[in-house]
Structure formats: C-alpha cells, structure tokens
Design a protein around this motif. Structure first.
Motif, PDB file in Angstrom:
ATOM      1  N   VAL A 128       0.726  -1.053   0.035  1.00  0.00           N
ATOM      2  CA  VAL A 128      -0.050  -0.100  -0.163  1.00  0.00           C
ATOM      3  C   VAL A 128       0.991   1.023  -0.105  1.00  0.00           C
ATOM      4  CG1 VAL A 128      -1.744   1.353   1.426  1.00  0.00           C
ATOM      5  CG2 VAL A 128      -1.787  -1.173   1.150  1.00  0.00           C
ATOM      6  N   GLU A 129       1.877   1.264   0.637  1.00  0.00           N
ATOM      7  CA  GLU A 129       2.881   2.194   0.722  1.00  0.00           C
ATOM      8  C   GLU A 129       4.364   1.843   1.355  1.00  0.00           C
ATOM      9  OE1 GLU A 129       3.561   6.636   3.306  1.00  0.00           O
ATOM     10  OE2 GLU A 129       1.815   5.375   3.607  1.00  0.00           O
ATOM     11  N   ASP A 130       5.382   2.241   0.534  1.00  0.00           N
ATOM     12  CA  ASP A 130       6.551   2.259   0.943  1.00  0.00           C
ATOM     13  C   ASP A 130       7.410   3.266   0.793  1.00  0.00           C
ATOM     14  OD1 ASP A 130       8.929   0.743   1.758  1.00  0.00           O
ATOM     15  OD2 ASP A 130       9.274  -0.178  -0.182  1.00  0.00           O
ATOM     16  N   SER A 131       7.438   3.941   2.003  1.00  0.00           N
ATOM     17  CA  SER A 131       7.946   5.581   1.807  1.00  0.00           C
ATOM     18  C   SER A 131       9.276   5.579   3.134  1.00  0.00           C
ATOM     19  CB  SER A 131       6.983   6.551   1.826  1.00  0.00           C
ATOM     20  OG  SER A 131       6.668   6.601   3.366  1.00  0.00           O
ATOM     21  N   ASP A 132       9.521   6.816   3.180  1.00  0.00           N
ATOM     22  CA  ASP A 132      10.506   7.213   4.337  1.00  0.00           C
ATOM     23  C   ASP A 132       9.810   7.143   5.746  1.00  0.00           C
ATOM     24  OD1 ASP A 132       9.465   9.427   3.839  1.00  0.00           O
ATOM     25  OD2 ASP A 132      11.188  10.780   3.688  1.00  0.00           O
ATOM     26  N   LYS A 133       8.410   7.090   5.575  1.00  0.00           N
ATOM     27  CA  LYS A 133       7.704   7.385   7.052  1.00  0.00           C
ATOM     28  C   LYS A 133       7.046   6.003   7.357  1.00  0.00           C
ATOM     29  CE  LYS A 133       6.759  12.257   6.456  1.00  0.00           C
ATOM     30  NZ  LYS A 133       5.894  13.502   6.132  1.00  0.00           N
ATOM     31  N   PHE A 134       6.446   5.288   6.076  1.00  0.00           N
ATOM     32  CA  PHE A 134       5.478   4.411   6.293  1.00  0.00           C
ATOM     33  C   PHE A 134       5.879   3.064   5.336  1.00  0.00           C
ATOM     34  CE2 PHE A 134       2.718   7.524   8.362  1.00  0.00           C
ATOM     35  CZ  PHE A 134       2.451   6.923   9.384  1.00  0.00           C
ATOM     36  N   ARG A 135       5.705   1.815   5.830  1.00  0.00           N
ATOM     37  CA  ARG A 135       5.530   0.431   5.270  1.00  0.00           C
ATOM     38  C   ARG A 135       4.341  -0.110   5.386  1.00  0.00           C
ATOM     39  NH1 ARG A 135      10.557  -3.194   4.531  1.00  0.00           N
ATOM     40  NH2 ARG A 135      11.201  -1.228   3.047  1.00  0.00           N
ATOM     41  N   ARG A 136       3.385   0.086   4.585  1.00  0.00           N
ATOM     42  CA  ARG A 136       2.097  -0.560   4.932  1.00  0.00           C
ATOM     43  C   ARG A 136       1.768  -1.707   3.522  1.00  0.00           C
ATOM     44  NH1 ARG A 136      -2.196   2.984   4.406  1.00  0.00           N
ATOM     45  NH2 ARG A 136      -0.979   4.340   2.927  1.00  0.00           N
ATOM     46  N   PHE A 158      -6.074 -19.752  -3.770  1.00  0.00           N
ATOM     47  CA  PHE A 158      -4.942 -19.452  -2.806  1.00  0.00           C
ATOM     48  C   PHE A 158      -5.608 -18.887  -1.624  1.00  0.00           C
ATOM     49  CE2 PHE A 158      -1.984 -20.205  -6.332  1.00  0.00           C
ATOM     50  CZ  PHE A 158      -1.119 -21.225  -5.516  1.00  0.00           C
ATOM     51  N   HIS A 159      -6.583 -17.935  -1.758  1.00  0.00           N
ATOM     52  CA  HIS A 159      -7.233 -17.147  -0.806  1.00  0.00           C
ATOM     53  C   HIS A 159      -7.844 -18.123   0.449  1.00  0.00           C
ATOM     54  CE1 HIS A 159      -7.074 -12.962  -2.787  1.00  0.00           C
ATOM     55  NE2 HIS A 159      -5.941 -13.425  -2.844  1.00  0.00           N
ATOM     56  N   SER A 160      -8.323 -19.174  -0.069  1.00  0.00           N
ATOM     57  CA  SER A 160      -9.002 -20.098   0.724  1.00  0.00           C
ATOM     58  C   SER A 160      -8.125 -20.823   1.745  1.00  0.00           C
ATOM     59  CB  SER A 160      -9.568 -21.200  -0.238  1.00  0.00           C
ATOM     60  OG  SER A 160     -10.884 -20.602  -0.889  1.00  0.00           O
ATOM     61  N   VAL A 161      -7.070 -20.797   1.333  1.00  0.00           N
ATOM     62  CA  VAL A 161      -5.974 -21.686   2.190  1.00  0.00           C
ATOM     63  C   VAL A 161      -4.757 -20.738   2.716  1.00  0.00           C
ATOM     64  CG1 VAL A 161      -6.188 -23.950   0.953  1.00  0.00           C
ATOM     65  CG2 VAL A 161      -4.539 -22.231   0.249  1.00  0.00           C
ATOM     66  N   THR A 162      -5.057 -19.516   2.702  1.00  0.00           N
ATOM     67  CA  THR A 162      -4.476 -18.352   3.393  1.00  0.00           C
ATOM     68  C   THR A 162      -5.255 -17.427   4.246  1.00  0.00           C
ATOM     69  OG1 THR A 162      -4.264 -17.015   1.571  1.00  0.00           O
ATOM     70  CG2 THR A 162      -2.406 -18.538   1.654  1.00  0.00           C
ATOM     71  N   ARG A 163      -4.685 -16.635   5.029  1.00  0.00           N
ATOM     72  CA  ARG A 163      -5.319 -15.811   5.601  1.00  0.00           C
ATOM     73  C   ARG A 163      -4.507 -14.359   5.493  1.00  0.00           C
ATOM     74  NH1 ARG A 163      -3.355 -13.748  10.650  1.00  0.00           N
ATOM     75  NH2 ARG A 163      -1.777 -15.495  11.553  1.00  0.00           N
ATOM     76  N   PRO A 164      -5.505 -13.137   5.400  1.00  0.00           N
ATOM     77  CA  PRO A 164      -4.727 -12.018   5.269  1.00  0.00           C
ATOM     78  C   PRO A 164      -4.014 -11.246   6.562  1.00  0.00           C
ATOM     79  CG  PRO A 164      -6.848 -11.568   5.353  1.00  0.00           C
ATOM     80  CD  PRO A 164      -6.935 -12.990   5.431  1.00  0.00           C
ATOM     81  N   LYS A 165      -3.075 -10.810   6.537  1.00  0.00           N
ATOM     82  CA  LYS A 165      -2.181 -10.275   7.558  1.00  0.00           C
ATOM     83  C   LYS A 165      -1.725  -9.038   7.316  1.00  0.00           C
ATOM     84  CE  LYS A 165       1.288 -11.942  10.967  1.00  0.00           C
ATOM     85  NZ  LYS A 165       2.229 -12.804  11.316  1.00  0.00           N
ATOM     86  N   SER A 166      -2.160  -8.025   8.005  1.00  0.00           N
ATOM     87  CA  SER A 166      -1.837  -6.563   7.679  1.00  0.00           C
ATOM     88  C   SER A 166      -0.522  -6.343   8.491  1.00  0.00           C
ATOM     89  CB  SER A 166      -2.936  -5.437   7.902  1.00  0.00           C
ATOM     90  OG  SER A 166      -4.077  -6.010   6.928  1.00  0.00           O
ATOM     91  N   TYR A 167       0.448  -5.412   7.899  1.00  0.00           N
ATOM     92  CA  TYR A 167       1.544  -4.843   8.403  1.00  0.00           C
ATOM     93  C   TYR A 167       1.553  -3.224   8.275  1.00  0.00           C
ATOM     94  CZ  TYR A 167       3.569  -9.440   8.609  1.00  0.00           C
ATOM     95  OH  TYR A 167       3.967 -10.679   8.741  1.00  0.00           O
ATOM     96  N   HIS A 168       1.684  -2.591   9.312  1.00  0.00           N
ATOM     97  CA  HIS A 168       1.658  -1.199   9.459  1.00  0.00           C
ATOM     98  C   HIS A 168       2.767  -0.564  10.147  1.00  0.00           C
ATOM     99  CE1 HIS A 168      -1.112   2.606   9.634  1.00  0.00           C
ATOM    100  NE2 HIS A 168       0.163   3.071   9.871  1.00  0.00           N
ATOM    101  N   LEU A 169       3.871  -0.414   9.368  1.00  0.00           N
ATOM    102  CA  LEU A 169       4.971  -0.069  10.046  1.00  0.00           C
ATOM    103  C   LEU A 169       5.625   1.390   9.823  1.00  0.00           C
ATOM    104  CD1 LEU A 169       7.008  -3.091   8.509  1.00  0.00           C
ATOM    105  CD2 LEU A 169       5.587  -3.031  10.483  1.00  0.00           C
ATOM    106  N   LYS A 170       5.933   2.001  10.952  1.00  0.00           N
ATOM    107  CA  LYS A 170       6.158   3.506  11.066  1.00  0.00           C
ATOM    108  C   LYS A 170       7.625   3.750  11.414  1.00  0.00           C
ATOM    109  CE  LYS A 170       4.465   7.630  13.304  1.00  0.00           C
ATOM    110  NZ  LYS A 170       3.735   8.162  14.418  1.00  0.00           N
ATOM    111  N   LYS A 171       8.096   4.687  10.832  1.00  0.00           N
ATOM    112  CA  LYS A 171       9.543   5.044  11.347  1.00  0.00           C
ATOM    113  C   LYS A 171       9.383   6.136  12.154  1.00  0.00           C
ATOM    114  CE  LYS A 171      12.560   3.539   7.580  1.00  0.00           C
ATOM    115  NZ  LYS A 171      13.653   3.942   6.550  1.00  0.00           N
ATOM    116  N   VAL A 172      10.166   6.295  13.218  1.00  0.00           N
ATOM    117  CA  VAL A 172      10.183   7.553  14.162  1.00  0.00           C
ATOM    118  C   VAL A 172      11.651   7.835  14.371  1.00  0.00           C
ATOM    119  CG1 VAL A 172       8.024   7.191  15.450  1.00  0.00           C
ATOM    120  CG2 VAL A 172       9.933   6.148  16.215  1.00  0.00           C
TER     121      VAL A 172
END
Length: 459
Positions: A107-115, A445-459
């Motif tokens: 979704v985003e890969d910047s100097d502030k967030f990786r989502r 593939f969606h049936s045999v996997t589950r979504p996992k969200s990553y919200h990574l923030k730089k401080v």
C-alpha cells in the motif's frame, strides 16, 4: 472398531479394506502436521512449488496402475485414461500464479511508512475428498495448500480410498515430507471429533448436502473456515439461435459421462420450442450409441455406477417420474448389461415437470429430463427453480446474450456453448445448497491463506 470396506461396482466384491485410525492415532497425525507446518512454510516458495510439481510428475508415472484402480473402485471405463489432463493443467496453472498471488500487496513504501497486506498459511488443511473425480477434486485444494505453506491431511472417500494412498506415495517419493502431507483413513465420528477440537485451519469438503451439514455442525463454535462443494442439479438451456448439433453433443456428454456422476454434470435441459423436437430426436440417438459394460472392455463408454445404492436412487427417480406422467425414451433392453444393480441403462425423459424429483433433486446418474420452453423468461424461471447452484450451460451465438442471461441465473459458473468443465483460471464455486467457498484461480489461494496486515512506521 470395524474395517472400512471398498466394494467394487465392477463385480460387487471387496476390492480393499483398511482399518480407520483410532481417535488417539488421529490426534497424533494432526499433532505431527502442526509440528511440521512452520518448517515447511519456511522453505522458499520456489522449492515448495518444485516439490509439488515433482509429486504430480511421480503420480503421472503411475498412470497405468491408477487408471486400472479407478475402474475397480468407482467404475469409470479405462478407455478414458484417468484424470491426468486436468490434474496436470491445474497443477501447472496454480504453480504459475502462486508467486504473484501470494506476494504482499504493498500500500505504501516510503521514508515514513511501510504498509502492506501479506497472506499467511492457515496451518493444517483438512481435505475430505469425494469418489467421483477422486484425483481432480483432491488436487484442487492439495496443490495450492502445499504451495502456500500449509501441511495437509487427506481423508478420501471410502469408495476410492486407494487414491489417497497413491497421492501420498507419489508426493513422498518426490520429496514432500511424510508429516507435511498425510493420507489417513477415518470414520465419521473421528472426523467430526477432530473438526470439533479445532484441529484444522481450513476444512475442504466435497460431497452431499447432508455431509456438508454434518461438517458445519462439527465446526460450530470453532470458527474454522469451511469450503463446501455439495449437491448440484445443473441446467442446460438451448436457445432458438443455438448450434443444435453442438448442443446435443456437449449437453448429452455432460449428462452421461462418468455414468452421470459429475459434480457439474447436466441433469436437466430446457430447449426452445422451435428446436425441441429435433433436439430430443438427436439426444435419443446420441444416448443409444453408448455402450454400457465392464469398464475394462475397450468398447465400453459407460461403466457401472460407483455403488448399487446410487443406482437405486436413479431408478427410483425414473420410476416415480414415469408414474407421474413422464415418458422414458430409452428402452433398457438396448443395454443388456443393466443388471438391476450398479450397472444402469442411461435414460432420457420427456413430459417432465418440476413436481418430479428427477427434475429437482440431485440424480448423480445417467438420466436427464428435457423440457420445452417458449422464451428466455421461462427458461430463467425454471433454471432458478432449484435448491442448487453450481453451473448453468447456455447455448446461443452471442456473448452479450449469454452474459445477460447469466447475470440472472443463480449459479456459481455460467457456461456458453460448453458444459461440465473446470477452468483453473476461474474460481470453482457455487451458491444456495451447493455450498460456499471457492477453489482454483487466485481465489483458491485465498481459501488456504489468511490476510495479515503490516503497518510499519518510522520515528
């Protein structure tokens, strides 16, 4: 505990028998699968794909034995050569799309967030497979489940329990660890107890509506995801602009192939009044050309049904329909191999209506009812007048017409000018009493996997 017996429809004799696992042994199998899963998922995706493809290659090397065993177990004539075309095509397609489908969606890969959203394996996948297409139906879930990093426990139908053994033999010979893919023999009580104990991350079941209901009851309160492909009563609709010869050939093959024991087989046909008489005449001629006989005979195009009790269901439906006014167009005497048991003569019925079980309940045998319709509206009403919804086959010359009608049909797949086919690039799914969930395509593939969200923030 009693052994589970496999009665061959070819000669009515016990072809194989196996002792089911005790409850403790079944729990140990689940524990082994859970222990092996993290290590399997940690392997590179390319390695998992290569091992799965190697397993299917090993299975191909067993073709002669596999084809013979299928005939003994469920009666399909050996002339049709097993299920290897579909097994190979589905394995290849799911392997090709795995990397892109399982890759994190950034979704985003910047100097502030990786989502991003990743897809994690669900853990242990439990496959409860049916006998009618015993290899194909297993492969639909087995291949994506293993590729995605899950371990798999397979319980095959008792009618085709040697299939699970062959699959395990092939995959283990290719290097898939024994605890990563296990074939087990279980009775119903142990199966339900394992599900109720939250043993699995996903359960895939193909079978009857009653079987699906039993799965849901066993899983109640566990929040275990279920994929259920249950009954079907798939319709064909032949419009006035259809190619008549192509429609007859494909729809009758869809009704009769595998002795009618196809999940998406054609079980009822609606024909525009302008083509009705010609369609029926050609359909009868098509069926009369079939040869019912021992599946090992080279000229047999129709073998026995998998079990004499399945044939009894079809015989009873036919008899009830005739008693209510239907007309049977095929003289069973044309098929002397019909023994009143598993060997059943094919049948075409006219003068049928939806008050008859043969037009409303799943037959899963070599019988089809044909009705005359005056227009699209009547055909749509009749196609939707069913508790099931797996596929619908529409015969027309125009894409847009087929799509417009398809939007109004309550079904999982809309076919135009074909039937009884699975495209691995398209989701295999159904609605109503046919079940829920989907296999194949990227959604498989969606049936045999589950979504996992990553919200990574730089401080």
């Amino acid at each position: 505990m009693k052994p589970i017996q496999l009665i061959s429809p070819v000669d009515g004799q016990v072809y194989a028998e196996r002792m089911p696992l005790t409850h403790e042994a079944a729990k140990a199998a689940v524990a082994a699968a859970k222990a092996a899963q993290k290590g399997w998922a940690a392997r590179p995706l390319a390695e998992r794909i290569a091992l799965v493809k190697a397993g299917v290659a090993k299975l191909n090397e067993m073709k002669d034995v596999v084809v013979e065993e299928i005939a003994w177990q469920m009666g399909r004539p050996t002339r049709f050569g097993g299920e290897f075309g579909g097994v190979n095509a589905r394995t290849e397609y799911m392997s090709e799309i795995a990397a892109a489908t399982l890759a994190p969606q950034m979704v985003e890969d910047s100097d502030k967030f990786r989502r991003y959203i990743a897809r994690d394996p669900v853990g242990v996948v439990f496959i409860v497979a049916p006998w009618n297409y015993p290899y194909l139906t297993t492969i639909n879930t087995l291949v994506p489940a293993l590729i995605a990093g899950n371990t798999v426990i397979l319980k095959h139908a008792s009618q085709t329990m040697l299939v699970g053994e062959r699959l395990a033999e092939a995959f283990h010979a290719a290097g898939v660890p024994a605890d990563v893919f296990q074939n087990v023999v279980l009775d119903h009580a142990t199966t339900e107890a394992l599900i109720a104990a939250r043993s699995f991350g996903f359960v895939n079941f193909t079978g009857s509506v009653a079987g699906g209901q039993a799965m849901e009851r066993a899983a109640a309160g566990t929040f275990t995801p279920l994929g259920l492909e249950l009954g079907g009563k798939d319709p064909g609709y032949v419009r006035a602009d259809a190619n008549l010869d192509a429609a007859v050939d494909t729809l009758m093959d869809g009704a009769m192939y595998n002795a009618g024991q196809c999940c998406c087989g054609i079980e009822r046909i609606y024909v525009h009044e302008s083509l009705y008489d010609a369609f029926v005449e050609k359909a009868v001629a098509w069926v009369k050309a079939l040869k019912l006989g021992n599946p090992f005979d080279a000229d047999s195009t129709l073998g026995p049904m998998a079990n004499k009790r399945f044939a009894k269901v079809v015989r009873d439906q036919i008899a009830e329909a005739v008693a209510k006014g239907a007309k049977a167009l095929i003289d069973p005497a044309l098929f002397p191999a019909d023994d009143g048991g598993a060997y059943l003569a094919p049948q075409v019925l006219v003068n049928v209506d939806h008050s008859m079980r043969v037009m409303m309940e799943e037959s899963f045998g070599p019988v089809v009812g044909i009705m005359k319709v005056k227009d699209d509206a009547e055909a749509l009403r009749l196609m939707n007048d069913s508790p099931y919804g797996l596929t619908a086959s529409i015969w027309t010359q125009d894409y847009d017409t087929a799509a417009k009608l398809g939007e109004q049909v309550e079904t999982g797949t809309v076919f135009m000018n074909r039937a009884d086919y699975l495209d691995p690039a398209l989701c295999w799914t159904g609605c109503k009493d046919t079940g829920r969930g989907g296999s194949l395509s990227y959604l498989g593939f969606h049936s045999v996997t589950r979504p996992k969200s990553y919200h990574l923030k730089k401080v």
